[in-house]
Design a protein around this motif. Structure first.
Motif, PDB file in Angstrom:
ATOM      1  N   ASN A 113       0.805  -1.221   0.000  1.00 39.17           N
ATOM      2  CA  ASN A 113       0.000   0.000   0.000  1.00 39.17           C
ATOM      3  C   ASN A 113       0.842   1.276   0.000  1.00 39.17           C
ATOM      4  O   ASN A 113       0.411   2.314   0.497  1.00 39.17           O
ATOM      5  CB  ASN A 113      -0.959   0.031   1.189  1.00 39.17           C
ATOM      6  CG  ASN A 113      -2.070  -0.988   1.063  1.00 39.17           C
ATOM      7  OD1 ASN A 113      -2.548  -1.251  -0.031  1.00 39.17           O
ATOM      8  ND2 ASN A 113      -2.473  -1.578   2.179  1.00 39.17           N
ATOM      9  N   SER A 114       2.054   1.212  -0.523  1.00 35.46           N
ATOM     10  CA  SER A 114       2.872   2.411  -0.650  1.00 35.46           C
ATOM     11  C   SER A 114       2.436   3.186  -1.889  1.00 35.46           C
ATOM     12  O   SER A 114       2.000   2.610  -2.881  1.00 35.46           O
ATOM     13  CB  SER A 114       4.363   2.064  -0.750  1.00 35.46           C
ATOM     14  OG  SER A 114       4.624   1.336  -1.937  1.00 35.46           O
ATOM     15  N   VAL A 115       2.554   4.509  -1.807  1.00 33.51           N
ATOM     16  CA  VAL A 115       2.175   5.394  -2.901  1.00 33.51           C
ATOM     17  C   VAL A 115       3.383   6.271  -3.232  1.00 33.51           C
ATOM     18  O   VAL A 115       3.811   7.072  -2.404  1.00 33.51           O
ATOM     19  CB  VAL A 115       0.973   6.280  -2.524  1.00 33.51           C
ATOM     20  CG1 VAL A 115       0.606   7.218  -3.670  1.00 33.51           C
ATOM     21  CG2 VAL A 115      -0.223   5.419  -2.132  1.00 33.51           C
ATOM     22  N   ASN A 116       3.951   6.104  -4.415  1.00 31.29           N
ATOM     23  CA  ASN A 116       5.141   6.845  -4.814  1.00 31.29           C
ATOM     24  C   ASN A 116       4.825   7.749  -5.998  1.00 31.29           C
ATOM     25  O   ASN A 116       4.293   7.290  -7.015  1.00 31.29           O
ATOM     26  CB  ASN A 116       6.269   5.900  -5.202  1.00 31.29           C
ATOM     27  CG  ASN A 116       6.827   5.142  -4.003  1.00 31.29           C
ATOM     28  OD1 ASN A 116       7.503   5.715  -3.156  1.00 31.29           O
ATOM     29  ND2 ASN A 116       6.520   3.861  -3.904  1.00 31.29           N
ATOM     30  N   LEU A 117       5.155   9.041  -5.867  1.00 32.42           N
ATOM     31  CA  LEU A 117       5.012   9.987  -6.962  1.00 32.42           C
ATOM     32  C   LEU A 117       6.386  10.182  -7.594  1.00 32.42           C
ATOM     33  O   LEU A 117       7.356  10.495  -6.898  1.00 32.42           O
ATOM     34  CB  LEU A 117       4.453  11.314  -6.471  1.00 32.42           C
ATOM     35  CG  LEU A 117       4.137  12.345  -7.566  1.00 32.42           C
ATOM     36  CD1 LEU A 117       2.894  13.148  -7.230  1.00 32.42           C
ATOM     37  CD2 LEU A 117       5.318  13.283  -7.805  1.00 32.42           C
ATOM     38  N   VAL A 118       6.465   9.980  -8.906  1.00 36.55           N
ATOM     39  CA  VAL A 118       7.731  10.007  -9.629  1.00 36.55           C
ATOM     40  C   VAL A 118       7.684  11.085 -10.696  1.00 36.55           C
ATOM     41  O   VAL A 118       6.744  11.164 -11.480  1.00 36.55           O
ATOM     42  CB  VAL A 118       8.022   8.641 -10.302  1.00 36.55           C
ATOM     43  CG1 VAL A 118       9.416   8.632 -10.925  1.00 36.55           C
ATOM     44  CG2 VAL A 118       7.845   7.498  -9.311  1.00 36.55           C
ATOM     45  N   GLU A 119       8.727  11.918 -10.715  1.00 37.95           N
ATOM     46  CA  GLU A 119       8.809  12.985 -11.713  1.00 37.95           C
ATOM     47  C   GLU A 119      10.195  12.975 -12.328  1.00 37.95           C
ATOM     48  O   GLU A 119      11.163  12.547 -11.693  1.00 37.95           O
ATOM     49  CB  GLU A 119       8.508  14.331 -11.060  1.00 37.95           C
ATOM     50  CG  GLU A 119       8.359  15.469 -12.048  1.00 37.95           C
ATOM     51  CD  GLU A 119       7.850  16.740 -11.392  1.00 37.95           C
ATOM     52  OE1 GLU A 119       8.161  17.824 -11.900  1.00 37.95           O
ATOM     53  OE2 GLU A 119       7.150  16.636 -10.365  1.00 37.95           O
ATOM     54  N   ASN A 120      10.306  13.434 -13.548  1.00 39.68           N
ATOM     55  CA  ASN A 120      11.594  13.494 -14.223  1.00 39.68           C
ATOM     56  C   ASN A 120      12.162  14.904 -14.191  1.00 39.68           C
ATOM     57  O   ASN A 120      11.459  15.883 -14.442  1.00 39.68           O
ATOM     58  CB  ASN A 120      11.472  13.047 -15.673  1.00 39.68           C
ATOM     59  CG  ASN A 120      11.493  11.545 -15.809  1.00 39.68           C
ATOM     60  OD1 ASN A 120      10.501  10.887 -15.538  1.00 39.68           O
ATOM     61  ND2 ASN A 120      12.630  10.998 -16.212  1.00 39.68           N
ATOM     62  N   VAL A 121      13.441  14.995 -13.900  1.00 42.87           N
ATOM     63  CA  VAL A 121      14.205  16.211 -14.106  1.00 42.87           C
ATOM     64  C   VAL A 121      15.225  15.856 -15.179  1.00 42.87           C
ATOM     65  O   VAL A 121      16.225  15.193 -14.908  1.00 42.87           O
ATOM     66  CB  VAL A 121      14.904  16.678 -12.822  1.00 42.87           C
ATOM     67  CG1 VAL A 121      15.728  17.936 -13.090  1.00 42.87           C
ATOM     68  CG2 VAL A 121      13.881  16.939 -11.718  1.00 42.87           C
ATOM     69  N   GLY A 122      14.933  16.238 -16.421  1.00 38.69           N
ATOM     70  CA  GLY A 122      15.740  15.758 -17.537  1.00 38.69           C
ATOM     71  C   GLY A 122      15.663  14.242 -17.569  1.00 38.69           C
ATOM     72  O   GLY A 122      14.588  13.658 -17.472  1.00 38.69           O
ATOM     73  N   PRO A 123      16.810  13.538 -17.665  1.00 37.95           N
ATOM     74  CA  PRO A 123      16.794  12.078 -17.724  1.00 37.95           C
ATOM     75  C   PRO A 123      16.734  11.429 -16.341  1.00 37.95           C
ATOM     76  O   PRO A 123      16.640  10.219 -16.232  1.00 37.95           O
ATOM     77  CB  PRO A 123      18.131  11.762 -18.400  1.00 37.95           C
ATOM     78  CG  PRO A 123      19.038  12.860 -17.959  1.00 37.95           C
ATOM     79  CD  PRO A 123      18.160  14.097 -17.886  1.00 37.95           C
ATOM     80  N   LYS A 124      16.769  12.222 -15.288  1.00 35.52           N
ATOM     81  CA  LYS A 124      16.845  11.697 -13.924  1.00 35.52           C
ATOM     82  C   LYS A 124      15.478  11.691 -13.258  1.00 35.52           C
ATOM     83  O   LYS A 124      14.734  12.666 -13.327  1.00 35.52           O
ATOM     84  CB  LYS A 124      17.805  12.565 -13.102  1.00 35.52           C
ATOM     85  CG  LYS A 124      18.067  12.061 -11.696  1.00 35.52           C
ATOM     86  CD  LYS A 124      19.089  10.964 -11.683  1.00 35.52           C
ATOM     87  CE  LYS A 124      19.503  10.623 -10.242  1.00 35.52           C
ATOM     88  NZ  LYS A 124      20.535   9.568 -10.203  1.00 35.52           N
TER      89      LYS A 124
END
Length: 318
Positions: A113-124
């Motif tokens: 039940n973990s919730v992870n928000l992922v965003e890109n900064v360029g290729p990272k």
């Protein structure tokens, strides 16, 4: 143009694909509560695999898969000058990949039940795990929606009061954005100001769905420190100036800031919707079941149109 389509089709045989139950939502948002503007509309997906669910916009998924394709084909450089700027990639039916305000995706672990928000900064990638609980109040009120019996629940989250209608008949404790934890899938979700609205359209089974994942070299952050860590990664990249595939020019609209008012996270909506990425039966104009490339974050949006959003989905960081 044909090369782009061939590259996209190549992904159908890659290792980043899996069979997925895709729940498609029409997503609407009011980008500006001060000025009178039209609601922005696009399609968002809730992709359900064996171990996790993925919330992502159609356009981001399309662009991520295209980026992956170009990497697989060892396309290490795209000229950035206006003269040599490549055509905006088009799908087999002539549609273009539409811009999006959702410059992130959200992965929920079905087991933990973990919730992870992922965003890109360029290729990272930079990501954080949501640390706030959703304290739902389930009401006895019921209705019917698209053939499903639905039940009403309410919650306060991110400074907004939300009303959700979930279906106990769909045994999936999940929903759009960060919302989950009800005894059934959320089919309708709206805040009390009418600024944000998610409406379930249909479910499709995607045989070869592009699957987003948190990369091993992703920078782990926290919800509170997310903006600072993204800025730090941006500075590191600007110093290193590593040669990376840059498809920012493939997003003519871009967009930012539908997440938190302090600029910690980017996201949002844009219209009009494009093809249904990864749909079977030629719904995406004959291209295979796929997805798209990560849109650039703030600091990476050179040449993008800012849709002037002043209405983030989370009004508070508490």
């Amino acid at each position: 143009m044909n090369k782009i389509i061939v590259l996209i089709m190549f992904l159908a045989f890659g290792k980043v694909f899996c069979q997925t139950d895709r729940y498609i939502y029409q997503t609407e948002a009011n980008p500006d509560t001060i000025n009178l503007v039209d609601m922005k509309v696009e399609k968002t997906f809730l992709d359900v695999s064996k171990t996790q669910t993925l919330f992502i916009s159609e356009s981001r998924l399309l662009r991520d898969s295209l980026r992956s394709t170009l990497k697989l084909q060892e396309k290490q450089e795209i000229k950035k000058s206006k003269k040599d700027k490549p055509d905006f990639p088009k799908l087999a039916d002539g549609k273009s990949i539409q811009p999006t305000f959702f410059e992130y995706f959200i992965i929920k672990d079905l087991a933990g039940n973990s919730v992870n928000l992922v965003e890109n900064v360029g290729p990272k990638q930079v990501y954080y795990q949501e640390d706030r609980k959703l304290n739902w109040e389930i009401t006895p009120q019921t209705s019917e929606y698209k053939g499903y019996k639905i039940q009403k629940a309410t919650v306060n989250f991110g400074g907004r009061n939300w009303t959700a209608w979930f279906s106990p008949d769909i045994k999936l404790s999940d929903g759009p954005y960060k919302f989950y934890g009800l005894p059934g899938l959320i089919l309708k979700l709206e805040d009390d100001k009418g600024d944000y609205r998610f409406s379930f359209l249909k479910k499709v089974v995607v045989t070869n769905a592009y699957q987003e994942q948190i990369m091993p070299d992703a920078r782990k952050s926290s919800r509170i420190n997310f903006a600072g860590d993204k800025a730090s990664v941006r500075m590191e990249l600007s110093k290193n100036k590593d040669s990376q595939i840059n498809l920012d020019q493939f997003n003519p609209g871009g967009g930012r800031g539908m997440h938190q008012r302090n600029g910690a996270m980017n996201g949002g909506f844009n219209g009009p919707p494009g093809g249904n990425g990864g749909m079977p039966n030629g719904e995406m104009g004959g291209a295979p079941n796929m997805g798209g490339m990560p849109a650039a974050t703030s600091g990476q949006n050179t040449g993008f149109t800012n849709f002037g959003n002043t209405n983030p989905i989370e009004l508070t960081n508490k």
